[in-house]
Every structure is written in C-alpha cells, then in structure tokens.
Write a protein that holds these residues in place. Structure first.
Motif, mmCIF file in Angstrom:
data_model
loop_
_atom_site.group_PDB
_atom_site.id
_atom_site.type_symbol
_atom_site.label_atom_id
_atom_site.label_comp_id
_atom_site.label_asym_id
_atom_site.label_seq_id
_atom_site.Cartn_x
_atom_site.Cartn_y
_atom_site.Cartn_z
ATOM 1 N N ARG A 125 2.382 25.141 6.052
ATOM 2 C CA ARG A 125 2.175 25.757 7.356
ATOM 3 C C ARG A 125 1.628 24.747 8.357
ATOM 4 O O ARG A 125 1.926 24.793 9.554
ATOM 5 N N ARG A 126 0.858 23.784 7.857
ATOM 6 C CA ARG A 126 0.279 22.743 8.714
ATOM 7 C C ARG A 126 1.261 21.596 8.987
ATOM 8 O O ARG A 126 0.900 20.625 9.643
ATOM 9 N N GLY A 127 2.467 21.694 8.448
ATOM 10 C CA GLY A 127 3.488 20.696 8.754
ATOM 11 C C GLY A 127 3.763 19.672 7.679
ATOM 12 O O GLY A 127 4.590 18.775 7.887
ATOM 13 N N TYR A 128 3.111 19.791 6.531
ATOM 14 C CA TYR A 128 3.355 18.844 5.437
ATOM 15 C C TYR A 128 4.535 19.302 4.597
ATOM 16 O O TYR A 128 4.818 20.500 4.494
ATOM 17 N N ARG A 129 5.196 18.340 4.000
ATOM 18 C CA ARG A 129 6.287 18.654 3.066
ATOM 19 C C ARG A 129 5.690 19.054 1.724
ATOM 20 O O ARG A 129 4.719 18.459 1.261
ATOM 21 N N VAL A 130 6.323 20.055 1.100
ATOM 22 C CA VAL A 130 5.853 20.586 -0.179
ATOM 23 C C VAL A 130 7.044 20.716 -1.110
ATOM 24 O O VAL A 130 8.120 21.165 -0.712
ATOM 25 N N ILE A 131 6.837 20.305 -2.362
ATOM 26 C CA ILE A 131 7.835 20.510 -3.407
ATOM 27 C C ILE A 131 7.341 21.656 -4.276
ATOM 28 O O ILE A 131 6.289 21.548 -4.913
ATOM 29 N N GLU A 132 8.072 22.740 -4.278
ATOM 30 C CA GLU A 132 7.672 23.905 -5.065
ATOM 31 C C GLU A 132 7.797 23.607 -6.555
ATOM 32 O O GLU A 132 8.603 22.780 -6.979
ATOM 33 N N GLU A 133 7.029 24.303 -7.348
ATOM 34 C CA GLU A 133 6.986 24.099 -8.790
ATOM 35 C C GLU A 133 8.379 24.245 -9.409
ATOM 36 O O GLU A 133 9.067 25.245 -9.202
ATOM 37 N N ALA A 134 8.781 23.239 -10.174
ATOM 38 C CA ALA A 134 10.116 23.213 -10.789
ATOM 39 C C ALA A 134 10.323 24.410 -11.718
ATOM 40 O O ALA A 134 11.393 25.027 -11.719
ATOM 41 N N GLY A 135 9.324 24.757 -12.493
ATOM 42 C CA GLY A 135 9.464 25.860 -13.437
ATOM 43 C C GLY A 135 9.725 27.188 -12.756
ATOM 44 O O GLY A 135 10.597 27.962 -13.170
ATOM 45 N N ARG A 136 8.991 27.473 -11.694
ATOM 46 C CA ARG A 136 9.215 28.732 -10.956
ATOM 47 C C ARG A 136 10.598 28.756 -10.322
ATOM 48 O O ARG A 136 11.275 29.776 -10.327
ATOM 49 N N ARG A 137 11.013 27.626 -9.768
ATOM 50 C CA ARG A 137 12.352 27.571 -9.161
ATOM 51 C C ARG A 137 13.427 27.783 -10.204
ATOM 52 O O ARG A 137 14.436 28.448 -9.939
ATOM 53 N N LEU A 138 13.231 27.233 -11.380
ATOM 54 C CA LEU A 138 14.202 27.391 -12.469
ATOM 55 C C LEU A 138 14.327 28.855 -12.872
ATOM 56 O O LEU A 138 15.437 29.386 -13.012
ATOM 57 N N SER A 146 -0.192 27.488 -5.426
ATOM 58 C CA SER A 146 0.917 27.838 -4.530
ATOM 59 C C SER A 146 0.412 28.315 -3.176
ATOM 60 O O SER A 146 1.007 27.987 -2.137
ATOM 61 N N THR A 147 -0.673 29.042 -3.148
ATOM 62 C CA THR A 147 -1.248 29.511 -1.893
ATOM 63 C C THR A 147 -1.757 28.327 -1.073
ATOM 64 O O THR A 147 -1.542 28.254 0.144
ATOM 65 N N LEU A 148 -2.418 27.384 -1.736
ATOM 66 C CA LEU A 148 -2.887 26.170 -1.064
ATOM 67 C C LEU A 148 -1.710 25.379 -0.502
ATOM 68 O O LEU A 148 -1.740 24.918 0.642
ATOM 69 N N LEU A 149 -0.664 25.218 -1.293
ATOM 70 C CA LEU A 149 0.496 24.455 -0.843
ATOM 71 C C LEU A 149 1.206 25.153 0.321
ATOM 72 O O LEU A 149 1.715 24.486 1.225
ATOM 73 N N ALA A 150 1.218 26.463 0.324
ATOM 74 C CA ALA A 150 1.798 27.194 1.460
ATOM 75 C C ALA A 150 0.999 26.902 2.733
ATOM 76 O O ALA A 150 1.578 26.765 3.824
ATOM 77 N N GLU A 151 -0.310 26.786 2.615
ATOM 78 C CA GLU A 151 -1.152 26.445 3.766
ATOM 79 C C GLU A 151 -0.841 25.027 4.252
ATOM 80 O O GLU A 151 -0.738 24.783 5.456
ATOM 81 N N LEU A 152 -0.688 24.089 3.324
ATOM 82 C CA LEU A 152 -0.351 22.716 3.716
ATOM 83 C C LEU A 152 1.020 22.671 4.394
ATOM 84 O O LEU A 152 1.206 21.960 5.387
#
Length: 178
Positions: A24-37, A16-22
């Motif tokens: 921040r750099r302008g890439y689209r990210v899909i957050e983990e379905a389980g955490r969102r649920l 999740s920390t890595l994806l937050a960095e991506l």
C-alpha cells in the motif's frame, strides 16, 4: 547487496497483513509461493507435502530470478529458505546447504513471532498453531546458519510494524531506496 527482503516467521503471525501495508505504501511485494500454488489449484501440503514443497520451491526460484536485479526494496512473503527448511525437516535431504551461497536475499531477515491472539486457520492454512510454532523455531535456527541476521518484529499494529521494519532497513543499509 540484494534488495530482496524476506519477511518470514510463524505462520499466522501477521506477515501477509504487514506485506499488504508495505505494498500500500508503494513497495513491491512477492506473495508467498505456497499460497499462490494452492490458490492456482496446484499441489497442496495436506495431500502431498513433499510434492507441494518442491513445486513451491520452483515457483520461489522463479520469483527470485525475476526480482533479484530490481532496484529498491522488494519484500518477499517467505523465501526459498523457508521451503528448503521444511523439505529438509520432512525428508532429511540436504536442501538448505546449497542456499548458503546461491539465491542470497538481503542479509537482514525479518521474523514475525507466534501471536496466538491473531492466529487463525483458513483454506490455505489448515495446520494447528503448535505446528506453526515448530516451523518458526526451525527458521530461527536455519536462517542464521545460512549467514542471515534475524530481526524479530514486535507485536505492534500494522502501520507501526511496517515503520519498524523500514526504520531497521534504513539503519542497516541506506543505499537502497524505494
């Protein structure tokens, strides 16, 4: 080739920390379905693990259909494969086999290894590190069994880890751009 790039691996390994960095750099990210649920008040793994996995799979399937045709890289915090692997391990139902041809992600899957120094439990991650390591070992087996190439992400600081991932993608398939 799909632009949906999976970042998977050991729970608590820094996905999740890595994806937050991506992001921040302008890439689209899909957050983990389980955490969102869990955050939305849906099923939880500690009350009804099979029900939780099935609901999370339905959410991940929606994510897939929403983003599969998107131009450029879209980074997924886990995928349907992670959830199907867990459900198959739990129930012995053949959940993974259909994913060999349906719901295909980018061929290269990035895996974070166990990193005990940063592992911590929280409201959505109540399991022990040993459970996370077992899950990681299953995913190391299941992704290649479905035809994916696993790239382990080194234990680097967050910006360097993001650079490593993006460099690997650019070497692998330069046809997609941000």
């Amino acid at each position: 080739m799909s632009g949906l790039v999976v970042v998977s691996g050991c729970s608590g390994g820094g996905k999740s920390t890595l994806l937050a960095e991506l992001q921040r750099r302008g890439y689209r990210v899909i957050e983990e379905a389980g955490r969102r649920l869990i955050q939305a008040g849906g099923a939880t793994p500690w009350d009804d693990l099979p029900g939780f996995l099935q609901q999370a799979m339905a959410l991940a399937e929606q994510d897939y259909h929403t983003h599969v045709g998107t131009a450029g890289w879209v980074f997924c915090d886990r995928s349907l494969v992670d959830l199907a692997s867990a459900l198959q391990h739990l129930t012995a139902a053949p959940c993974l086999a259909p994913l060999a041809t349906a719901f295909r992600y980018h061929l290269q899957v990035f895996m974070v290894p166990p990193w005990p120094a940063i592992y911590c439990q929280d409201d959505q991650r109540r399991h022990e590190l040993s459970t996370a390591i077992g899950e990681y070992q299953r995913l190391l087996r299941d992704y290649p069994a479905l035809g994916y190439q696993v790239q382990l992400l080194p234990r680097l600081d967050v910006p360097a880890r993001a650079d490593f991932l993006l460099d690997a993608l650019s070497r692998d398939a330069g046809e997609l751009t941000q």
